[in-house]
Design an enzyme around this catalytic site. Structure first.
Site, PDB file in Angstrom:
ATOM      1  N   LYS A  43      35.728  32.074  -5.021  1.00 19.58           N
ATOM      2  CA  LYS A  43      37.000  32.469  -4.148  1.00 19.58           C
ATOM      3  C   LYS A  43      37.257  31.604  -3.001  1.00 19.58           C
ATOM      4  O   LYS A  43      38.596  31.320  -2.993  1.00 19.58           O
ATOM      5  CB  LYS A  43      36.669  33.743  -3.559  1.00 19.58           C
ATOM      6  CG  LYS A  43      36.491  35.049  -4.449  1.00 19.58           C
ATOM      7  CD  LYS A  43      36.047  36.464  -3.652  1.00 19.58           C
ATOM      8  CE  LYS A  43      35.010  36.529  -2.831  1.00 19.58           C
ATOM      9  NZ  LYS A  43      33.798  36.508  -3.791  1.00 19.58           N
ATOM     10  N   CYS A  87      33.379  49.755   6.441  1.00 15.38           N
ATOM     11  CA  CYS A  87      32.388  49.166   5.936  1.00 15.38           C
ATOM     12  C   CYS A  87      31.093  48.805   6.574  1.00 15.38           C
ATOM     13  O   CYS A  87      30.099  48.320   6.176  1.00 15.38           O
ATOM     14  CB  CYS A  87      33.095  47.781   5.284  1.00 15.38           C
ATOM     15  SG  CYS A  87      33.635  46.664   6.511  1.00 15.38           S
ATOM     16  N   MET A  88      31.203  48.646   8.023  1.00 16.67           N
ATOM     17  CA  MET A  88      30.137  48.389   8.786  1.00 16.67           C
ATOM     18  C   MET A  88      29.895  49.137   9.906  1.00 16.67           C
ATOM     19  O   MET A  88      29.047  49.001  10.912  1.00 16.67           O
ATOM     20  CB  MET A  88      30.210  46.786   8.992  1.00 16.67           C
ATOM     21  CG  MET A  88      31.517  46.264   9.661  1.00 16.67           C
ATOM     22  SD  MET A  88      31.594  46.028  11.411  1.00 16.67           S
ATOM     23  CE  MET A  88      32.234  47.632  12.258  1.00 16.67           C
ATOM     24  N   MET A 111      27.114  47.037   2.517  1.00 18.10           N
ATOM     25  CA  MET A 111      27.456  48.357   2.482  1.00 18.10           C
ATOM     26  C   MET A 111      26.608  49.342   1.919  1.00 18.10           C
ATOM     27  O   MET A 111      26.815  50.511   2.318  1.00 18.10           O
ATOM     28  CB  MET A 111      28.790  48.280   1.397  1.00 18.10           C
ATOM     29  CG  MET A 111      29.811  47.157   1.615  1.00 18.10           C
ATOM     30  SD  MET A 111      30.615  47.394   3.151  1.00 18.10           S
ATOM     31  CE  MET A 111      31.293  45.601   3.447  1.00 18.10           C
ATOM     32  N   GLY A 163      31.474  42.189   5.288  1.00 19.38           N
ATOM     33  CA  GLY A 163      32.378  42.041   4.225  1.00 19.38           C
ATOM     34  C   GLY A 163      33.585  41.465   4.692  1.00 19.38           C
ATOM     35  O   GLY A 163      34.244  40.617   3.638  1.00 19.38           O
ATOM     36  N   GLN A 164      33.879  41.498   5.716  1.00 17.14           N
ATOM     37  CA  GLN A 164      35.304  40.891   6.181  1.00 17.14           C
ATOM     38  C   GLN A 164      35.190  39.861   7.211  1.00 17.14           C
ATOM     39  O   GLN A 164      33.928  39.678   7.776  1.00 17.14           O
ATOM     40  CB  GLN A 164      36.372  41.980   6.633  1.00 17.14           C
ATOM     41  CG  GLN A 164      36.316  43.105   5.806  1.00 17.14           C
ATOM     42  CD  GLN A 164      37.585  44.094   6.420  1.00 17.14           C
ATOM     43  OE1 GLN A 164      38.651  43.870   6.628  1.00 17.14           O
ATOM     44  NE2 GLN A 164      37.061  45.315   6.926  1.00 17.14           N
TER      45      GLN A 164
HETATM   46  S1  SF4 Z   1      33.504  32.909   3.177  1.00 19.61           S
HETATM   47 FE1  SF4 Z   1      32.637  33.900   1.468  1.00 19.61          FE
HETATM   48  S2  SF4 Z   1      34.297  34.049  -0.021  1.00 19.61           S
HETATM   49 FE2  SF4 Z   1      34.703  32.294   1.286  1.00 19.61          FE
HETATM   50  S3  SF4 Z   1      33.539  30.691   0.364  1.00 19.61           S
HETATM   51 FE3  SF4 Z   1      32.269  31.419   1.633  1.00 19.61          FE
HETATM   52  S4  SF4 Z   1      30.953  33.120   0.343  1.00 19.61           S
HETATM   53 FE4  SF4 Z   1      32.771  32.483  -0.699  1.00 19.61          FE
END
Ligand code: SF4
Length: 805
Positions: free
Chosen positions: A83, A167-168, A343, A380-381
């Site tokens: 990503k 989420c947290m 999560m 997660g964010q």
């Molecule tokens: S911050 Fe998360 S989504 Fe972005 S490169 Fe690092 S592991 Fe991948």
């Protein structure tokens, strides 16, 4: 909001999903080096997950054309996940929102920014108490701070909450209940130094791949790191694990209790650490509170005595000898153990309890506070920590760890904001689930939120039990939903007013990642069309209210509460977008916010220090030579500047006011809904490597969308066979709340055991949250997306997978 709008627009969304992939030619992977290539390069944190990797962004002719991992960044040392390498492409999806759109007679109609801001301000002016602001762990710190100040300072209205509630929030309450203050004590260095890494319902191989690669890299260099995966299904993390402990949903609570039972029974707990640094804590008999009541060590021993390995095996499904194995590891002093979670433990009706219990396992065993010995939650964010937990954009919080319910905290904020006494409301606002219930309930029936502003998030896809909230509703004609976003989403489908937003390096920003690292970046390219910064939107609305004479938008001197002045003291009209970048508004807001951070020892450095660094971990304190020093290990005397010299540990925000952390006992309780004859399977939801959360950005990236074009349901082969369901066949997932239609993946990337299915939530054409449950933790108010009862039905017949009949 029109009744049945989602129903009406569903078919349009399905069509849109097929046309939103970015033009691949517009963006390429980096084939150039960040030196001497003619591009303009600058640093930024990745837009996606809470790991907070740094990227180098290459710009040419006003466009981001290349991305490289940032070798100077301690978090990722030049590495990115799939990503991250494609993050630049998220700016260039074909369907960017480029102008404000107001729904008139059912049609979205372009309007001017002036009309949009006036419309919002008028609705707030007419009913300020009925306005709610729903934000995000993707808000930058200045965005969240501005929204927080508008609501709690300017409007005296605490109905502001972020999607991070989903989420947290249980991690927050777990840290508060244990240490009296939020956020992890350790940092990513723990991954480099642990001997044992335990994943509690966590799949970092897909969700935090760069962090997981730090551990895999150590192995490839010959280091021994034992990886233990405790989960409800096999994942890519399991593939790398030495031990896989498959548990039943909610089994984690029993497992933690079982480890503590054995540490006590075997006498292998760390008596010195516990005697010197810990207290024991339990729920009150009636009216349990977050901070509970003190219990003696003897009471703790009595309560935990029944959680024998055999009893834990019954509750969790994990064999008793595996519980003994875990307890034996925690009983050793010669190894270092890091626990990771995300999560899996947070989206849990016992979320606060399981967070507290895992901290308790580490405290009881003394596996705490040395590099590699750490209980660590991940987010997660990208700024769930920075913007939500530190700025305090939750309905009960104020900046820097303060609470709206505490008069002295309100008074401090009123003083710092130069507001009239009593400006801040002492009653916590609605948490996320309640906020949306109040918004989607007719006003005549008590639905007292009539205007909702959503920024940088997609609740139309992520809230639990979506049917109950959004479908087949009557009597909502007076409700008004405002959504600021970059692309059409499941939430913009529902909106009355859509505002086009600038994103990521189209604006200045500051994020705070999972290891307390605050990261800054500058605007590098212009947003498309009329898209504008979310911070600007908030300031422009506030200024329109100020012009209308709304008292809360003026401070004690009568000045605008967001007044930004130049070096001569002249106010810069930053509410006028043409003048917004005459100064760095982010810097002004950050420097104002920074004053709030010292109370809970979350001290931040001046903005300019973050310009120079690849992030700094708070507390950051100034040294005698004028430099600024970050902190890797809080509460530990060898590193934390707030621990008095000579002390090994000090939990200086202890809820018991004696410098000690709390080791909690919580009784195991069953899940809120269990499989039965009618709905015989467990449903677990989650994420996948290729797509980030609701997919609004990653589904615009051709390579990622082609690699994972659709959501699916993972099924065990025996469950599928019993229902005559074949690989790839489309089935209906049905719960008591709703239905989702998905193709089946047997023996796929994740392998659930018999009786369990898994569905990712990234796909807006397959809304699995029609099926999920809104039951939530009593303290964190975080819903449980990880377990509810469903059935899988063949579309063409009446076979029900998993049925015992
Ligand atoms: S911050 Fe998360 S989504 Fe972005 S490169 Fe690092 S592991 Fe991948």
């Amino acid at each position: 909001m029109d009744a049945n709008r989602r129903d009406l627009l569903k078919s349009a969304a399905m069509a849109a999903a097929g046309s939103m992939v970015a033009g691949d030619a517009a963006f390429s992977l980096p084939v150039i080096q960040p030196d001497g290539d003619g591009l303009s390069w600058n640093k930024a944190p990745c837009r996606f997950c809470g790991t907070g990797c740094h990227v180098q962004v290459g710009v040419e002719d006003g466009r981001v054309v290349a991305i490289a991992g940032d070798k100077a960044a301690d978090v990722n040392k030049g590495l990115l996940c799939v990503k991250g390498y494609h993050v630049g492409g998220i700016l260039y999806g074909k369907d960017r929102l480029t102008q404000p759109l107001l729904r008139k007679d059912g049609q979205l109609t372009p309007i001017s920014w002036d009309e949009a801001i006036e419309t919002i301000a008028q609705r707030i002016f007419d009913a300020p108490d009925q306005f709610a602001f729903y934000g995000s762990g993707q808000w930058t710190i200045p965005e969240g701070y501005a929204a927080q100040k508008l609501m709690k300072g300017g409007l005296g209205n605490n109905h502001i909450d972020p999607n991070a509630r989903l989420c947290m929030a249980s991690a927050v309450t777990g840290f508060l209940a244990t240490y009296g203050v939020d956020e992890p004590a350790g940092c990513y260095q723990d991954l480099d130094e642990c001997d044992v890494l335990i994943m509690w319902g966590n799949n970092p191989a897909e969700m935090h791949p760069v962090l997981f690669s730090r551990v895999i890299d150590r192995r490839s260099r010959g280091e021994q790191v034992r990886i233990i995966d405790i989960g409800t299904r096999r994942t890519r993390t399991t593939d790398a694990a030495n031990d896989y402990l498959e548990m039943q949903p909610h089994g984690d609570v029993a497992i933690a209790l079982g480890i503590m039972h054995l540490l006590i029974e075997n006498g292998t707990y760390d008596k010195d650490f516990v005697d010197t640094h810990c207290n024991f804590r339990g729920d009150e008999a009636e009216g349990a509170t977050l901070f509970g009541e003190p219990i003696t060590e003897e009471e703790f021993r009595e309560r935990i005595a029944k959680y024998t390995p055999e009893r834990v095996e019954e509750l969790s499904g994990v064999p008793a000898d595996k519980i003994r194995m875990l307890a034996d590891l925690f009983g050793r002093r010669d190894i270092r153990i890091t626990s990771l979670w995300c999560m899996g433990m947070n989206q849990h009706t016992m979320g606060t309890a399981i967070n507290s219990l895992v901290h308790g396992v580490h405290l009881l065993s003394g596996h705490f506070g040395r590099p590699g010995d750490a209980p660590t939650s991940l987010t997660g964010q990208p700024s769930a920590c920075g913007t939500v937990r530190e700025v305090g954009t939750l309905a009960h919080a104020l900046p820097g760890g303060r609470l709206v319910a505490k008069p002295e905290h309100r008074a401090q904020c009123e003083e710092m904001w130069n507001l009239r006494e009593g400006s801040i409301n002492g009653k916590p606002g609605y948490h996320t689930v309640k906020m949306f219930e109040q918004f989607t309930k007719p006003t005549a029936e008590g639905g007292d939120i009539t205007t909702m502003f959503v920024q940088v998030t997609n609740p139309g896809q992520t809230l639990p039990n979506l049917n109950k909230l959004f479908n087949s509703k009557e009597g909502l004609e007076d409700k008004f939903l405002i959504v600021s976003d970059v692309y059409p989403t499941a939430t913009t489908e529902l909106a009355d007013l859509i505002l086009p937003a600038a994103m990521w390096v189209e604006k200045n920003g500051v994020y705070g990642n999972s290891e307390r690292r605050t990261q800054q970046w500058f605007k590098m390219v212009d947003p498309p069309g009329e898209a504008r910064d979310d911070t600007w939107m908030t300031i422009a609305i506030a200024h329109k209210l100020y012009e209308m004479g709304f008292a809360g938008m003026a401070d004690r001197n009568g000045d605008f509460i967001f007044a930004v002045r130049d070096e001569n003291g002249e106010e810069i009209p930053v509410w006028d977008f043409d003048r917004y970048y005459d100064t760095n508004v982010d810097k002004h807001l950050f420097e104002e916010y920074r004053q709030f951070t010292t109370m809970k020892h979350k001290n931040l450095a001046p903005y300019d220090e973050y310009v120079k660094a690849r992030g700094l971990r708070w507390p950051v304190v100034e040294q005698a030579d004028g430099s600024w020093r970050e902190t890797r290990f809080r509460f530990s005397g060898f590193d934390d500047p707030f621990v008095a010299e000579g002390q090994e540990f000090d939990f200086y925000h202890s809820s018991s006011k004696d410098g000690r952390a709390q080791i909690w006992f919580h009784e195991y309780q069953p899940p809120p809904e269990m499989p039965d004859e009618e709905y015989p399977l467990w449903l677990c939801t989650g994420r996948v490597l290729e797509h980030w959360h609701t997919g609004t950005m990653t589904r615009r990236l051709g390579p990622l969308n082609r690699a994972m074009p659709t959501a699916y349901v993972e099924m065990h082969a025996e469950d599928a066979k019993a229902a005559n369901i074949r690989q790839g066949e489309t089935v209906l997932i049905e719960s008591r709340r709703g239905v989702a239609e998905l193709p089946v993946w047997i023996d796929g990337r994740g392998r659930p055991p018999r009786g369990t299915i898994f569905v990712p939530f990234f796909d807006e054409t397959k809304l699995i949250n029609n099926c999920t449950l809104e039951a939530h933790d009593p303290f964190s108010k975080q819903p449980d997306y990880k377990k509810c009862a469903v059935r899988v039905v063949k579309k063409s017949a009446s076979n029900v997978a998993g049925s015992t009949s």
